[in-house]
Design a protein around this motif. Structure first.
Motif, PDB file in Angstrom:
ATOM      1  N   ASP A   1     -33.991 -51.804  47.835  1.00  0.00           N
ATOM      2  CA  ASP A   1     -34.342 -50.954  48.969  1.00  0.00           C
ATOM      3  C   ASP A   1     -33.085 -50.545  49.729  1.00  0.00           C
ATOM      4  N   ARG A   2     -33.241 -49.599  50.620  1.00  0.00           N
ATOM      5  CA  ARG A   2     -32.127 -49.011  51.356  1.00  0.00           C
ATOM      6  C   ARG A   2     -31.307 -50.062  52.101  1.00  0.00           C
ATOM      7  N   GLN A   3     -31.968 -50.955  52.822  1.00  0.00           N
ATOM      8  CA  GLN A   3     -31.248 -51.953  53.616  1.00  0.00           C
ATOM      9  C   GLN A   3     -30.434 -52.891  52.726  1.00  0.00           C
ATOM     10  N   GLU A   4     -30.984 -53.304  51.596  1.00  0.00           N
ATOM     11  CA  GLU A   4     -30.247 -54.157  50.672  1.00  0.00           C
ATOM     12  C   GLU A   4     -29.063 -53.395  50.086  1.00  0.00           C
ATOM     13  N   CYS A   5     -29.245 -52.132  49.781  1.00  0.00           N
ATOM     14  CA  CYS A   5     -28.141 -51.316  49.273  1.00  0.00           C
ATOM     15  C   CYS A   5     -26.996 -51.260  50.282  1.00  0.00           C
ATOM     16  N   LEU A   6     -27.317 -51.003  51.546  1.00  0.00           N
ATOM     17  CA  LEU A   6     -26.280 -50.915  52.573  1.00  0.00           C
ATOM     18  C   LEU A   6     -25.603 -52.266  52.798  1.00  0.00           C
ATOM     19  N   ARG A   7     -26.379 -53.341  52.719  1.00  0.00           N
ATOM     20  CA  ARG A   7     -25.811 -54.684  52.874  1.00  0.00           C
ATOM     21  C   ARG A   7     -24.804 -54.958  51.752  1.00  0.00           C
ATOM     22  N   LEU A   8     -25.165 -54.596  50.527  1.00  0.00           N
ATOM     23  CA  LEU A   8     -24.268 -54.808  49.393  1.00  0.00           C
ATOM     24  C   LEU A   8     -23.024 -53.925  49.488  1.00  0.00           C
ATOM     25  N   LEU A   9     -23.195 -52.676  49.907  1.00  0.00           N
ATOM     26  CA  LEU A   9     -22.043 -51.787  50.062  1.00  0.00           C
ATOM     27  C   LEU A   9     -21.020 -52.368  51.034  1.00  0.00           C
ATOM     28  N   ALA A  10     -21.499 -52.994  52.095  1.00  0.00           N
ATOM     29  CA  ALA A  10     -20.610 -53.544  53.110  1.00  0.00           C
ATOM     30  C   ALA A  10     -19.768 -54.701  52.589  1.00  0.00           C
ATOM     31  N   LYS A  11     -20.122 -55.255  51.432  1.00  0.00           N
ATOM     32  CA  LYS A  11     -19.414 -56.410  50.864  1.00  0.00           C
ATOM     33  C   LYS A  11     -18.175 -56.042  50.060  1.00  0.00           C
ATOM     34  N   VAL A  12     -18.088 -54.807  49.584  1.00  0.00           N
ATOM     35  CA  VAL A  12     -17.009 -54.455  48.667  1.00  0.00           C
ATOM     36  C   VAL A  12     -16.080 -53.417  49.297  1.00  0.00           C
ATOM     37  N   PRO A  13     -14.784 -53.451  48.954  1.00  0.00           N
ATOM     38  CA  PRO A  13     -13.835 -52.534  49.591  1.00  0.00           C
ATOM     39  C   PRO A  13     -13.568 -51.232  48.830  1.00  0.00           C
ATOM     40  N   VAL A  14     -14.009 -51.157  47.567  1.00  0.00           N
ATOM     41  CA  VAL A  14     -13.660 -50.003  46.739  1.00  0.00           C
ATOM     42  C   VAL A  14     -14.902 -49.426  46.089  1.00  0.00           C
ATOM     43  N   GLY A  15     -14.967 -48.103  46.058  1.00  0.00           N
ATOM     44  CA  GLY A  15     -16.038 -47.392  45.377  1.00  0.00           C
ATOM     45  C   GLY A  15     -15.459 -46.146  44.727  1.00  0.00           C
ATOM     46  N   ARG A  16     -16.342 -45.257  44.288  1.00  0.00           N
ATOM     47  CA  ARG A  16     -15.923 -44.026  43.649  1.00  0.00           C
ATOM     48  C   ARG A  16     -16.659 -42.854  44.281  1.00  0.00           C
ATOM     49  N   ILE A  17     -15.907 -41.822  44.651  1.00  0.00           N
ATOM     50  CA  ILE A  17     -16.533 -40.598  45.145  1.00  0.00           C
ATOM     51  C   ILE A  17     -16.639 -39.629  43.964  1.00  0.00           C
ATOM     52  N   VAL A  18     -17.790 -38.991  43.860  1.00  0.00           N
ATOM     53  CA  VAL A  18     -18.055 -38.022  42.798  1.00  0.00           C
ATOM     54  C   VAL A  18     -18.222 -36.663  43.479  1.00  0.00           C
ATOM     55  N   TYR A  19     -17.382 -35.711  43.098  1.00  0.00           N
ATOM     56  CA  TYR A  19     -17.385 -34.400  43.730  1.00  0.00           C
ATOM     57  C   TYR A  19     -17.007 -33.345  42.705  1.00  0.00           C
ATOM     58  N   THR A  20     -16.982 -32.099  43.120  1.00  0.00           N
ATOM     59  CA  THR A  20     -16.631 -31.000  42.228  1.00  0.00           C
ATOM     60  C   THR A  20     -15.218 -30.533  42.535  1.00  0.00           C
ATOM     61  N   ARG A  21     -14.388 -30.472  41.494  1.00  0.00           N
ATOM     62  CA  ARG A  21     -13.015 -29.975  41.628  1.00  0.00           C
ATOM     63  C   ARG A  21     -12.806 -28.916  40.560  1.00  0.00           C
ATOM     64  N   GLN A  22     -12.465 -27.721  40.993  1.00  0.00           N
ATOM     65  CA  GLN A  22     -12.262 -26.587  40.087  1.00  0.00           C
ATOM     66  C   GLN A  22     -13.471 -26.398  39.174  1.00  0.00           C
ATOM     67  N   ALA A  23     -14.650 -26.479  39.757  1.00  0.00           N
ATOM     68  CA  ALA A  23     -15.940 -26.254  39.085  1.00  0.00           C
ATOM     69  C   ALA A  23     -16.293 -27.321  38.056  1.00  0.00           C
ATOM     70  N   LEU A  24     -15.580 -28.453  38.077  1.00  0.00           N
ATOM     71  CA  LEU A  24     -15.862 -29.542  37.145  1.00  0.00           C
ATOM     72  C   LEU A  24     -16.104 -30.838  37.923  1.00  0.00           C
ATOM     73  N   PRO A  25     -16.877 -31.754  37.345  1.00  0.00           N
ATOM     74  CA  PRO A  25     -17.090 -33.039  38.031  1.00  0.00           C
ATOM     75  C   PRO A  25     -15.789 -33.837  38.094  1.00  0.00           C
ATOM     76  N   ALA A  26     -15.573 -34.484  39.228  1.00  0.00           N
ATOM     77  CA  ALA A  26     -14.400 -35.339  39.416  1.00  0.00           C
ATOM     78  C   ALA A  26     -14.866 -36.659  40.006  1.00  0.00           C
ATOM     79  N   VAL A  27     -14.227 -37.733  39.596  1.00  0.00           N
ATOM     80  CA  VAL A  27     -14.535 -39.068  40.096  1.00  0.00           C
ATOM     81  C   VAL A  27     -13.213 -39.687  40.531  1.00  0.00           C
ATOM     82  N   LEU A  28     -13.187 -40.206  41.756  1.00  0.00           N
ATOM     83  CA  LEU A  28     -11.955 -40.764  42.287  1.00  0.00           C
ATOM     84  C   LEU A  28     -12.242 -42.120  42.929  1.00  0.00           C
ATOM     85  N   PRO A  29     -11.538 -43.171  42.497  1.00  0.00           N
ATOM     86  CA  PRO A  29     -11.725 -44.461  43.169  1.00  0.00           C
ATOM     87  C   PRO A  29     -11.058 -44.411  44.548  1.00  0.00           C
ATOM     88  N   VAL A  30     -11.737 -44.959  45.542  1.00  0.00           N
ATOM     89  CA  VAL A  30     -11.235 -44.957  46.922  1.00  0.00           C
ATOM     90  C   VAL A  30     -11.644 -46.251  47.617  1.00  0.00           C
TER      91      VAL A  30
END
Length: 148
Positions: free
Chosen positions: A11-40
């Motif tokens: 559920d949403r609350q468990e997802c947010l609780r787990l997210l708060a535990k880790v320092p790194v994730g990946r953003i998925v966005y569009t760059r030059q009309a193609l999918p891009a994934v960047l660890p941040v």
């Protein structure tokens, strides 16, 4: 609820609780009309839900002239973070989908300099990117009791 493949939706609350535990994730966005994934590296900002349905925001810190800042401002992106134990064959993954926006308010920028994430990459002209948690989904696989 368990599924045939041994995964369990979170559920949403468990997802947010787990997210708060880790320092790194990946953003998925569009760059030059193609999918891009960047660890941040990131943090959650629970004080600034952008609507009654969004009780947290994902915050990133990057350079103002970065490709990331230019590409994501004002568009819908996905953000994913996870934690796995390969030996135990267990873990979890959370995906946030929402609109990204570069923080432009000077007072808000000053607040985030004190409370927001610290960039792991040196940036002279740092900006913060906020991703609203409009849709939050997650899954747990295996017996991830040690990953709670």
């Amino acid at each position: 609820m368990p599924h045939n493949n041994g995964s369990q939706a979170l559920d949403r609350q468990e997802c947010l609780r787990l997210l708060a535990k880790v320092p790194v994730g990946r953003i998925v966005y569009t760059r030059q009309a193609l999918p891009a994934v960047l660890p941040v590296n990131f943090s959650l900002d629970p004080s600034l839900g952008l609507s009654p349905d969004t009780d947290s925001c994902v915050l990133l810190r990057t350079s103002a002239d970065s490709d990331l800042a230019r590409s994501v401002d004002g568009v819908v992106v996905a953000f994913e973070a996870d934690e796995f134990d390969a030996d135990a064959e267990s873990g979890w993954s959370v995906v946030v989908t929402g609109r990204a926006a570069v923080v432009t308010d000077p007072a808000e920028h000053e607040r985030l300099l004190q409370t927001g994430p610290r960039s792991w990459v040196t940036a002279q002209d740092a900006v913060f990117v906020r991703i609203s948690c409009e849709m939050v989904t997650g899954r747990r696989i295996g017996q991830a009791t040690d990953l709670r």
